[in-house]
Scaffold this motif. Structure first.
Motif, PDB file in Angstrom:
ATOM      1  N   GLU A 193       0.820  -1.227   0.000  1.00  0.00           N
ATOM      2  CA  GLU A 193       0.000   0.000   0.000  1.00  0.00           C
ATOM      3  C   GLU A 193       0.846   1.267   0.000  1.00  0.00           C
ATOM      4  O   GLU A 193       0.397   2.323   0.456  1.00  0.00           O
ATOM      5  CB  GLU A 193      -0.975   0.003   1.190  1.00  0.00           C
ATOM      6  CG  GLU A 193      -1.810  -1.252   1.328  1.00  0.00           C
ATOM      7  CD  GLU A 193      -2.587  -1.602   0.056  1.00  0.00           C
ATOM      8  OE1 GLU A 193      -3.005  -0.682  -0.656  1.00  0.00           O
ATOM      9  OE2 GLU A 193      -2.752  -2.807  -0.222  1.00  0.00           O
ATOM     10  N   LYS A 194       2.054   1.174  -0.534  1.00  0.00           N
ATOM     11  CA  LYS A 194       2.955   2.324  -0.639  1.00  0.00           C
ATOM     12  C   LYS A 194       3.450   2.436  -2.088  1.00  0.00           C
ATOM     13  O   LYS A 194       3.377   1.483  -2.868  1.00  0.00           O
ATOM     14  CB  LYS A 194       4.155   2.173   0.305  1.00  0.00           C
ATOM     15  CG  LYS A 194       3.796   2.106   1.778  1.00  0.00           C
ATOM     16  CD  LYS A 194       3.244   3.420   2.292  1.00  0.00           C
ATOM     17  CE  LYS A 194       2.956   3.339   3.796  1.00  0.00           C
ATOM     18  NZ  LYS A 194       2.389   4.592   4.311  1.00  0.00           N
ATOM     19  N   ILE A 227       0.787   2.313  -6.639  1.00  0.00           N
ATOM     20  CA  ILE A 227       0.711   1.831  -5.257  1.00  0.00           C
ATOM     21  C   ILE A 227       0.705   0.303  -5.265  1.00  0.00           C
ATOM     22  O   ILE A 227      -0.177  -0.329  -5.847  1.00  0.00           O
ATOM     23  CB  ILE A 227      -0.552   2.365  -4.549  1.00  0.00           C
ATOM     24  CG1 ILE A 227      -0.589   3.897  -4.610  1.00  0.00           C
ATOM     25  CG2 ILE A 227      -0.590   1.872  -3.100  1.00  0.00           C
ATOM     26  CD1 ILE A 227       0.594   4.587  -3.956  1.00  0.00           C
ATOM     27  N   LYS A 232       0.103  -3.360  -4.176  1.00  0.00           N
ATOM     28  CA  LYS A 232      -0.954  -4.030  -3.407  1.00  0.00           C
ATOM     29  C   LYS A 232      -0.366  -5.152  -2.551  1.00  0.00           C
ATOM     30  O   LYS A 232       0.635  -5.778  -2.916  1.00  0.00           O
ATOM     31  CB  LYS A 232      -2.007  -4.608  -4.354  1.00  0.00           C
ATOM     32  CG  LYS A 232      -2.531  -3.633  -5.400  1.00  0.00           C
ATOM     33  CD  LYS A 232      -3.200  -2.423  -4.771  1.00  0.00           C
ATOM     34  CE  LYS A 232      -3.862  -1.537  -5.817  1.00  0.00           C
ATOM     35  NZ  LYS A 232      -2.915  -0.938  -6.780  1.00  0.00           N
ATOM     36  N   LYS A 233      -1.028  -5.405  -1.442  1.00  0.00           N
ATOM     37  CA  LYS A 233      -0.560  -6.453  -0.530  1.00  0.00           C
ATOM     38  C   LYS A 233      -0.539  -7.814  -1.224  1.00  0.00           C
ATOM     39  O   LYS A 233       0.397  -8.604  -1.062  1.00  0.00           O
ATOM     40  CB  LYS A 233      -1.445  -6.506   0.707  1.00  0.00           C
ATOM     41  CG  LYS A 233      -0.982  -7.511   1.751  1.00  0.00           C
ATOM     42  CD  LYS A 233      -1.873  -7.477   2.988  1.00  0.00           C
ATOM     43  CE  LYS A 233      -1.422  -8.515   4.000  1.00  0.00           C
ATOM     44  NZ  LYS A 233      -2.283  -8.495   5.214  1.00  0.00           N
ATOM     45  N   THR A 236       5.592  -7.906   4.115  1.00  0.00           N
ATOM     46  CA  THR A 236       4.941  -6.819   3.376  1.00  0.00           C
ATOM     47  C   THR A 236       5.918  -5.738   2.918  1.00  0.00           C
ATOM     48  O   THR A 236       5.503  -4.665   2.489  1.00  0.00           O
ATOM     49  CB  THR A 236       3.835  -6.180   4.246  1.00  0.00           C
ATOM     50  OG1 THR A 236       4.349  -5.939   5.560  1.00  0.00           O
ATOM     51  CG2 THR A 236       2.625  -7.102   4.349  1.00  0.00           C
TER      52      THR A 236
END
Length: 305
Positions: free
Chosen positions: A34-35, A63, A65-66, A121
């Motif tokens: 999410e970064k 961005i 995604k996980k 993550t």
């Protein structure tokens, strides 16, 4: 770049394939859940857009995604993350070609010891860039005829200590010297399934993922090296093992974080190295314009050569 693309989530792979930057200029790639997707090149740090463009504006960045991180980890581990339990515990996995994936997430503890990691993550993909021949100008300070000097490379992080050490090892090994590498963090030889992904010479034996102090003594017993190479010494047990290796007749090539001989003398553990004159050469490195430079060469007493 092909190796990197193979381990990326499908959508991330498609984005990277649009990227126009030369892979040789990429230092590392940061994927955080999410970064923004971040690319670190020799020219600086940039965000990557979904169109594959580099930008300095975070609002334009793709961005991550996980689920894309989860998918990437499945490709990295070939759907068997448990098979990489030791690597995960150490915090990195080495890929074919010497590229290295740093891992971060929630640590699984066993007492005070990290047993593993879950909820991975954060990934830091460091691109391998061996610099063959970078030690050409340095080698005459280390080797004089058949004589090899115990040598310590000093430099701050990211200034090429390991790269220089690797090329010195390669050249001495290809010249017929038997070299043993204790590669505690798999950075010198970058072994993948036991096979060095960097060229460390034809007469080199590598002890991978082993603590330096234990590894040096093990190599002396098992492989009878003429030269032992280790990266980033500093602990008291490292100094003890270095001393033992030298007393056994081995020559030592090592690196340490530092900017000067005087800084080395101020560090309690490393001060003993200077006082006992265990090293014959102190080579202080710096980096500029993507190249590694020898800033200063000192003898065992800390005097300029």
């Amino acid at each position: 770049m092909e190796t990197i693309l193979k381990i990326m989530a499908v959508h991330l792979r498609a984005i990277l394939q649009k990227m126009s930057v030369d892979p040789k200029g990429i230092v590392e790639m940061r994927l955080r859940a999410e970064k923004p997707l971040l690319i670190h090149t020799i020219s600086g740090k940039f965000f990557l857009t979904e169109e594959g463009e580099l930008t300095t504006k975070a609002m334009r960045a793709y961005i991550v995604k996980k689920n894309e991180l989860h998918e990437t980890m499945e490709y990295i581990s070939n759907y068997s993350l448990y098979a990489f339990e030791e690597e995960v515990r150490q915090g990195y996995i080495t890929l074919v070609g010497g590229h290295r994936v740093g891992l971060c997430g929630r640590a699984i503890l066993e007492g005070n010891r990290i047993r593993g990691m879950k909820y991975i993550t954060y990934l830091n993909i460091r691109f391998a860039h061996p610099v063959i021949g970078c030690a050409n100008g340095t080698l005459p300070l280390i080797k004089e005829g058949e004589k090899i000097y115990n040598t310590l490379f000093l430099a701050p992080p990211g200034c090429g200590k390991t790269t220089m050490l690797r090329d010195v090892v390669r050249q001495l090994s290809d010249g017929g010297k038997t070299v043993g590498i204790v590669d505690e963090r798999s950075e010198i030889a970058a072994c993948n399934m036991g096979i060095p992904q960097y060229d460390v010479g034809m007469c080199t034996d590598v002890l991978d993922a082993c603590p330096k102090a234990e590894g040096m003594l093990l190599l002396i017993r098992s492989m009878a090296p003429e030269i032992i190479a280790v990266d980033e010494i500093g602990k008291e047990e490292d100094i003890f093992a270095l001393r033992q290796a030298i007393h056994c007749g081995c020559k030592i090539l090592a690196t340490v974080h530092g900017e000067s001989f005087s800084e080395l003398q101020r560090k309690p553990g490393l001060r003993k190295l200077c006082e006992e004159k265990l090293f014959d050469r102190y080579l202080i490195l710096e980096k500029g314009g993507g190249r590694i430079f020898l800033r200063e060469a000192l003898n065992g007493e800390g005097r300029r050569l």
